[in-house]
Motif scaffolding. Structure first.
Motif, short mmCIF file in Angstrom:
data_model
loop_
_atom_site.label_atom_id
_atom_site.label_comp_id
_atom_site.label_asym_id
_atom_site.label_seq_id
_atom_site.Cartn_x
_atom_site.Cartn_y
_atom_site.Cartn_z
N SER A 138 39.56 32.03 45.31
CA SER A 138 40.79 32.76 44.98
C SER A 138 41.72 31.95 44.08
O SER A 138 42.64 32.52 43.46
N LEU A 139 41.50 30.64 43.99
CA LEU A 139 42.37 29.79 43.18
C LEU A 139 41.75 29.42 41.83
O LEU A 139 42.44 28.90 40.96
N PHE A 140 40.46 29.69 41.67
CA PHE A 140 39.79 29.29 40.43
C PHE A 140 39.99 30.33 39.34
O PHE A 140 39.92 31.54 39.59
N ASP A 141 40.20 29.86 38.12
CA ASP A 141 40.44 30.73 36.97
C ASP A 141 39.11 31.17 36.36
O ASP A 141 38.68 30.66 35.32
N HIS A 142 38.46 32.14 37.02
CA HIS A 142 37.14 32.59 36.57
C HIS A 142 37.19 33.14 35.14
O HIS A 142 36.31 32.84 34.32
N ALA A 143 38.19 33.95 34.85
CA ALA A 143 38.23 34.65 33.56
C ALA A 143 38.28 33.67 32.39
O ALA A 143 37.49 33.78 31.43
N ASN A 144 39.19 32.70 32.44
CA ASN A 144 39.32 31.77 31.32
C ASN A 144 38.16 30.77 31.28
O ASN A 144 37.78 30.32 30.20
N TRP A 145 37.60 30.43 32.45
CA TRP A 145 36.42 29.57 32.42
C TRP A 145 35.27 30.28 31.70
O TRP A 145 34.55 29.69 30.90
N ARG A 146 35.10 31.58 31.99
CA ARG A 146 34.04 32.36 31.35
C ARG A 146 34.26 32.42 29.84
O ARG A 146 33.32 32.26 29.06
N LEU A 147 35.52 32.63 29.43
CA LEU A 147 35.81 32.68 28.00
C LEU A 147 35.52 31.36 27.31
O LEU A 147 35.00 31.32 26.19
#
Length: 486
Positions: A138-147
């Protein structure tokens, strides 16, 4: 999915006709789970050509398997593993019993049997996982890591993705560490003084291989990170396990014949003690007196939500005798396995050569993805968000600990993501941990952190990075009940 024809081989020592051997080969693949329901078999022509046999032999084998419901035919499409085939739930390779080597004699040095415990892989299925070192989704920035990962895969970064760096690293990542990460710790370093590693554990391994052997002595904290003690055992050096106090490692306890000092001054592992500035200076002075090298593991400095962290020990070093170990595994996610070494150029040159002979360099795509995540500001945003949430959980867990009569043994000055706890005398926290799993609670027993000669069974570590704040109090209620002396 089609089953590759290259996975089929005839055993030259097998008994029976070729047709029977093919039937047995396919049936074994189905029964073991290697061939799954709905997967397509190679055509009879292709399999016959691959095996160098007659096509009619393969066709007859397929026909027999079709009759026995192992295969099904779909018109002109070919043969597939039947839905009615007796397929097990998962693939288990057959056990071989032809191992004639006595490995107890053939292996020159063993690397298992140490204290490193295994954390449950299914910890996310537990309701109260007080487990240290895992990431909260819940704290990890999945969207920007993927980008960032997609950007690193782009044509512009083709060289960073595909090049063999040999003994070098991604210059973009090195530049960010030199210009932004290290200055936050008061450390200045040129690119030639920085080496990317596969996490802090790999960095410590490189240091140990270069600085220690059977004739040298290492001083380590007790308790300490258990894998460090295991790695030192592998090189068979002398080991001096020095008990820490409320301020960390006592410099006056370090013997004169010590060659390398390992310490975690900013956030002692596992007690979380923070070494005061005066003691840091004493430690540097003691190392100078006995001409020892200091290895500083600064593994969790980003989680300093209780106050600004003290400068790193490396920042106070005027002799070049401190080797600094940093890691992104705690601040990003442990599966990343990316860290770095900072030291004198002469030392890093040798560490670079050793790394190149073992693994050359960490994957270029991973390095470039992390470089983008750092340089575009996503990392700083995540750290701020994580620190805020950890601070909230820290308040909740301290209140719950007081309410349930539990005892904190060590309290870090600057934050972190765990607490070092002490159970009543006579309580074996390893046994309690096993009982607690039945109630969906995970804690980490403390005994493996201690050297055998100083072993204590009634300590344990509580991590709070992986458990929601709402579950902390009910989890500690179960823990308190389990730790009551019988």
């Amino acid at each position: 999915m089609a089953i590759s024809v290259d996975t089929f081989f005839l055993n030259p020592d097998a008994q029976g006709t070729l047709q029977a051997q093919i039937q047995e080969m396919i049936a074994e693949g189905v029964l073991s789970g290697r061939f799954r329901v709905g997967e397509k078999l190679p055509s009879s022509r292709k399999l016959a050509s691959h095996l160098g046999i007659s096509r009619i032999t393969v066709t007859l084998a397929y026909t027999e398997l079709l009759a026995n419901d192992y295969l099904t035919s779909r018109g002109r499409s070919g043969y597939y593993v039947s839905e009615n085939a007796p397929v097990p739930p998962s693939y288990t390779p057959p056990q071989r019993s032809d191992d004639a080597v006595d490995w107890s004699q053939a292996i020159a040095r063993t690397f298992t049997g140490g204290d490193t415990p295994r954390k449950p892989r299914d910890w996310r299925n537990y309701r109260y996982p007080f487990i240290y070192g895992q990431v909260d989704a819940s704290l990890f920035d999945h969207a920007n890591w993927r980008l960032c990962a997609l950007r690193a895969l782009g044509q512009k970064d083709f060289a960073a993705l595909t090049n063999d760096y040999f003994d070098q690293d991604d210059p973009l990542l090195i530049e960010y560490i030199a210009r932004h990460t290290l200055p936050r710790r008061g450390v200045t370093a040129r690119p030639e003084q920085i080496l990317i590693t596969l996490g802090a554990q790999n960095a410590l391994w490189l240091v140990i291989q270069l600085l220690l052997n059977r004739g040298r002595k290492a001083a380590i904290e007790d308790p300490t990170y258990y894998t460090l003690r295991d790695q030192l055992t592998h090189v068979r050096c002398q080991m001096d396990c020095i008990p820490v106090d409320a301020d960390g490692l006592p410099p006056e306890q370090i013997a004169e014949d010590t060659d390398v000092i390992f310490c975690t001054p900013s956030h002692q592992s596992p007690t979380t003690a923070t070494m005061p500035m005066a003691r840091r200076k004493q430690l540097l002075e003691r190392a100078r007196e006995i001409d020892a090298v200091i290895v500083e593991d600064d593994y969790e400095f980003e989680m300093s939500f209780l106050g600004a962290p003290s400068p790193a020990l490396k920042s106070l070093d005027t002799d070049g005798r401190v080797v600094y170990v940093g890691s992104f595994s705690k601040s990003l996610f442990p599966g990343l396995r990316l860290g770095y070494l900072v030291g004198s150029e002469s030392f890093i040159r040798q560490a670079r050569a050793l790394r190149a002979s073992v693994l050359r360099h960490p994957p270029g795509h991973i390095q470039r993805t992390v470089a983008y995540f750092l340089s575009l500001g996503h990392y700083d945003s995540q750290i701020r968000r994580t620190a805020k949430e950890l601070h909230n959980r820290r308040l909740v867990i301290e209140e719950a600990i007081a309410a349930h009569g539990l005892s904190i043994s060590g309290v870090g000055v600057y934050g972190g993501s765990s607490l070092w706890m002490r159970a009543p005398e006579g309580v074996d926290t390893a046994a309690a941990a096993e009982r607690l799993r039945e109630k969906s609670v995970i804690i980490e027993p403390g005994a493996p952190f201690f050297a055998p000669q100083h072993r204590k069974q009634n300590y344990y570590r509580l991590g709070y990075s992986s458990i929601p704040a709402s579950r902390i109090e009910p989890g500690l209620a179960l823990l308190s009940e389990a730790l009551k002396p019988s």
